[in-house]
Design a protein around this motif. Structure first.
Motif, PDB file in Angstrom:
ATOM      1  N   HIS A  24       0.878  -1.182   0.000  1.00 22.91           N
ATOM      2  CA  HIS A  24       0.000   0.000   0.000  1.00 22.91           C
ATOM      3  C   HIS A  24       0.914   1.231   0.000  1.00 22.91           C
ATOM      4  N   PRO A  25       1.117   1.895  -1.131  1.00 26.63           N
ATOM      5  CA  PRO A  25       2.114   2.968  -1.208  1.00 26.63           C
ATOM      6  C   PRO A  25       1.834   4.140  -0.273  1.00 26.63           C
ATOM      7  N   GLU A  26       0.575   4.321   0.136  1.00 28.64           N
ATOM      8  CA  GLU A  26       0.243   5.455   1.001  1.00 28.64           C
ATOM      9  C   GLU A  26       0.527   5.151   2.478  1.00 28.64           C
ATOM     10  N   VAL A  27       0.904   3.918   2.771  1.00 32.49           N
ATOM     11  CA  VAL A  27       1.137   3.517   4.160  1.00 32.49           C
ATOM     12  C   VAL A  27       2.639   3.537   4.453  1.00 32.49           C
ATOM     13  N   THR A  48       9.476   3.249  -1.389  1.00 28.52           N
ATOM     14  CA  THR A  48       9.882   4.560  -0.881  1.00 28.52           C
ATOM     15  C   THR A  48       9.187   4.826   0.461  1.00 28.52           C
ATOM     16  N   ASN A  49       8.160   4.044   0.745  1.00 31.48           N
ATOM     17  CA  ASN A  49       7.405   4.180   1.997  1.00 31.48           C
ATOM     18  C   ASN A  49       7.958   3.262   3.096  1.00 31.48           C
ATOM     19  N   LEU A  50       9.288   3.036   3.061  1.00 30.45           N
ATOM     20  CA  LEU A  50       9.918   2.178   4.067  1.00 30.45           C
ATOM     21  C   LEU A  50      10.951   2.978   4.858  1.00 30.45           C
ATOM     22  N   ARG A  51      11.001   2.782   6.171  1.00 25.22           N
ATOM     23  CA  ARG A  51      12.054   3.361   6.992  1.00 25.22           C
ATOM     24  C   ARG A  51      12.624   2.263   7.893  1.00 25.22           C
ATOM     25  N   VAL A  52      13.919   2.389   8.189  1.00 18.84           N
ATOM     26  CA  VAL A  52      14.623   1.349   8.949  1.00 18.84           C
ATOM     27  C   VAL A  52      15.196   1.969  10.218  1.00 18.84           C
ATOM     28  N   SER A  53      14.986   1.323  11.340  1.00 16.75           N
ATOM     29  CA  SER A  53      15.479   1.874  12.603  1.00 16.75           C
ATOM     30  C   SER A  53      17.007   1.878  12.672  1.00 16.75           C
ATOM     31  N   ASP A  54      17.557   2.990  13.139  1.00 12.23           N
ATOM     32  CA  ASP A  54      19.012   3.066  13.322  1.00 12.23           C
ATOM     33  C   ASP A  54      19.468   2.221  14.511  1.00 12.23           C
ATOM     34  N   ARG A  55      18.510   1.783  15.325  1.00 16.11           N
ATOM     35  CA  ARG A  55      18.879   0.961  16.489  1.00 16.11           C
ATOM     36  C   ARG A  55      18.776  -0.538  16.223  1.00 16.11           C
ATOM     37  N   ALA A  56      18.266  -0.932  15.069  1.00 15.60           N
ATOM     38  CA  ALA A  56      18.127  -2.373  14.776  1.00 15.60           C
ATOM     39  C   ALA A  56      19.512  -2.998  14.696  1.00 15.60           C
ATOM     40  N   HIS A  57      19.644  -4.192  15.240  1.00 13.52           N
ATOM     41  CA  HIS A  57      20.935  -4.894  15.192  1.00 13.52           C
ATOM     42  C   HIS A  57      21.144  -5.541  13.835  1.00 13.52           C
ATOM     43  N   LEU A  58      22.408  -5.541  13.392  1.00 14.29           N
ATOM     44  CA  LEU A  58      22.728  -6.102  12.075  1.00 14.29           C
ATOM     45  C   LEU A  58      23.038  -7.592  12.178  1.00 14.29           C
ATOM     46  N   VAL A  59      22.422  -8.366  11.292  1.00 16.03           N
ATOM     47  CA  VAL A  59      22.810  -9.777  11.158  1.00 16.03           C
ATOM     48  C   VAL A  59      24.013  -9.789  10.219  1.00 16.03           C
ATOM     49  N   MET A  60      25.144 -10.237  10.746  1.00 11.12           N
ATOM     50  CA  MET A  60      26.396 -10.220   9.975  1.00 11.12           C
ATOM     51  C   MET A  60      26.723 -11.632   9.468  1.00 11.12           C
ATOM     52  N   PRO A  61      27.595 -11.744   8.461  1.00  6.98           N
ATOM     53  CA  PRO A  61      27.909 -13.076   7.928  1.00  6.98           C
ATOM     54  C   PRO A  61      28.375 -14.075   8.986  1.00  6.98           C
ATOM     55  N   TRP A  62      29.080 -13.614  10.025  1.00  9.19           N
ATOM     56  CA  TRP A  62      29.510 -14.580  11.052  1.00  9.19           C
ATOM     57  C   TRP A  62      28.314 -15.140  11.821  1.00  9.19           C
ATOM     58  N   HIS A  63      27.232 -14.380  11.902  1.00  9.37           N
ATOM     59  CA  HIS A  63      26.031 -14.905  12.565  1.00  9.37           C
ATOM     60  C   HIS A  63      25.451 -16.062  11.755  1.00  9.37           C
TER      61      HIS A  63
END
Ligand code: IMP
Length: 471
Positions: free
Chosen positions: A65-68, A98-113
């Motif tokens: 839903h592009p408006e969400v 374009t209607n997506l935002r990502v938290s700067d506090r989310a932890h990254l899943v890295m290749p070693w994980h």
């Protein structure tokens, strides 16, 4: 449906059809913001439209839903490489995101994980997506977060990220080689891959808590989307056979950084039960090892059909054949892994536990059509454990492992047809739905009778709502 905020989470072992329900509620409840609060690329939320099927993993289910506005919360274990793959797939199919935002506090899943999960996760049957090791690092306070990769102005912070990859990656390489005898990872390669990926989503990184507060104040309705299910919750699920995040109401508060206080708390459940991976599963139909051997198939390959001999065996009481019936009729193969899911009758002890833990006040019952043609249906209403009857979920897996479900039998129906109103369903199906609501102690507000958007019925609260005390 007139509510200002909604929580949607799984009331079983995951795979309940949450993606479809979120997509539907966005439209019917006029939702302006969807926030995903836990899990990561281990999830597979499917939405079926007239022109195709979308399997979402990290991107919230309101994205079509592009408006969400769709937010990935701080509680999500974010895999930057897989996120970019998911965004590319969506863009290829005309969903711009374009209607997506990502938290700067989310932890990254890295290749070693990934490597560690692949090496150690087998005993729990994890999805090997690196989720557990990522959350482990979060708790151990050595994890990398989105904010280490992208700065506050939405630019890739190469210098800082390179230093963190060297620091953490060197320690991980020591662990991989010395503790587990595995090959070390190439940290330069990891750095290049992650920074290239970050270029794709860097401008969309934001403080989700602040954004959510702004949108709340502006009057947008919010839907909080959970991944996995209550019985996989790290504390309230079948520990240790669980995922590593909180899939319940508590996880929502942690994962979004704002008092969510959702007015409607909806649990999604299927009309029967499934589980993937290891762990106790009371009332399982068939032997899990045989299921792995006989029903394994490459992800995306066409589903085999039940033979008439298999159907007859199921109707004559063969548990394994009935388990396969549910698996094939319900297409119960992992969206993320392609693994065949273990199947069983609907377990209302487990659902009631989910209702209690998250204070659920509404239910969405999915895949009712999968039960078409089964003359007698069963529902577990209690367990017998060491000769004692209980309606509570035991905390110890060794008790759950020996639990024998006490079943209630209900008459089945031959075909749901194209019912668009509750009253149009066969009377036996109406009784089934009403019994689910009674036993759960929460009304069924959404009923899904097929995979498509159009095959969902919204029910008024008083139709399927009168809770009674458990048996
Ligand atoms: P992990 O989340 O990959 O660590 O896996 C832990 C357990 O949760 C395993 O039994 C997985 O099969 C299960 N699991 C994780 N995500 C999902 C999901 O989205 N649906 C169903 N099961 C899941």
């Amino acid at each position: 449906m007139d509510v200002r905020s909604l929580l949607v989470l799984g009331a079983q072992y995951g795979d309940e059809g949450k993606g479809k329900i979120v997509d539907l509620l966005v439209e019917r409840a006029r939702v302006g913001t969807v926030v995903r609060f836990n899990g990561g690329a281990n999830a597979g939320h499917t939405i079926v439209l007239e022109d195709g099927r979308f399997a979402l993993h990290q991107v919230p289910s309101g994205i079509l839903h592009p408006e969400v506005m769709n937010l990935i919360g701080a509680g999500v274990a974010l895999d930057p490489l897989r996120l970019v793959e998911e965004l590319r797939d969506l863009r290829r199919r005309g969903v711009e995101c374009t209607n997506l935002r990502v938290s700067d506090r989310a932890h990254l899943v890295m290749p070693w994980h990934h490597v560690l999960d692949g090496h150690l996760g087998g005993r729990l049957g994890t999805t090997a997506r690196g989720i557990g090791p990522c959350y482990e690092d979060r708790a151990a306070r050595c994890g990398l977060r989105v904010g280490d990769l992208v700065d506050a102005r939405g630019r890739v912070d190469l210098k800082h990220f390179a230093a963190r990859v060297r620091e953490v990656g060197t320690a991980k390489n020591l662990m991989l080689t010395r503790q587990y005898g595995l090959d070390p990872l190439d940290l330069d390669e990891i750095l290049t891959a992650c920074t290239e990926a970050a270029q794709v989503f860097a401008p969309q990184v934001a403080d989700i808590s602040e954004l959510l507060e702004e949108r709340n104040r502006a009057g947008h309705r919010v839907l909080y989307e959970g991944a996995q299910g209550a019985l996989l919750d790290v504390d309230w699920g079948t520990y240790p056979y669980v995922t590593s995040s909180s899939c319940s109401l508590g996880g929502c508060a942690v994962g979004v950084g704002l008092n969510p206080a959702p007015e409607m708390r909806m649990g999604v459940l299927k009309a029967y039960a499934t589980r993937v991976g290891e762990g106790p599963f009371p009332g399982e139909l068939g032997d899990p090892e045989r299921v792995k051997q006989h029903d394994a198939r490459p992800a995306g390959s066409p589903l085999p059909q039940m033979t008439s001999a298999q159907r007859e065996a199921a109707l004559a009481g063969d548990q394994e054949a009935m388990g396969r019936w549910l698996r094939l009729a319900g297409a119960e193969f992992g969206t993320t892994t392609g693994r065949p899911r273990r199947t069983g009758w609907l377990d209302m002890v487990a659902v009631r536990h989910a209702v209690q833990v998250s204070g659920l006040n509404a239910l969405a019952l999915t895949k009712l059509d999968v039960l078409d043609g089964i003359p007698t249906l069963k529902m577990a209403v209690a367990y017998e454990i060491h000769g004692e009857r209980t309606t509570r979920m035991p905390s110890r897996v060794r008790d759950l492992g020996v639990a024998r479900p006490v079943y209630e039998e209900l008459p089945g129906w031959s075909c749901l047809g194209g019912a668009t109103r509750f009253e149009d369903l066969p009377p036996q199906a109406q009784v089934f739905v009403q019994r689910v609501a009674e036993l759960a102690g929460a009304p069924v507000r959404v009923l899904s009778v097929g995979g498509r958007r159009s095959q969902s019925l919204m029910l008024p609260e008083d139709l399927c709502g009168a809770p009674t005390s458990p048996p």
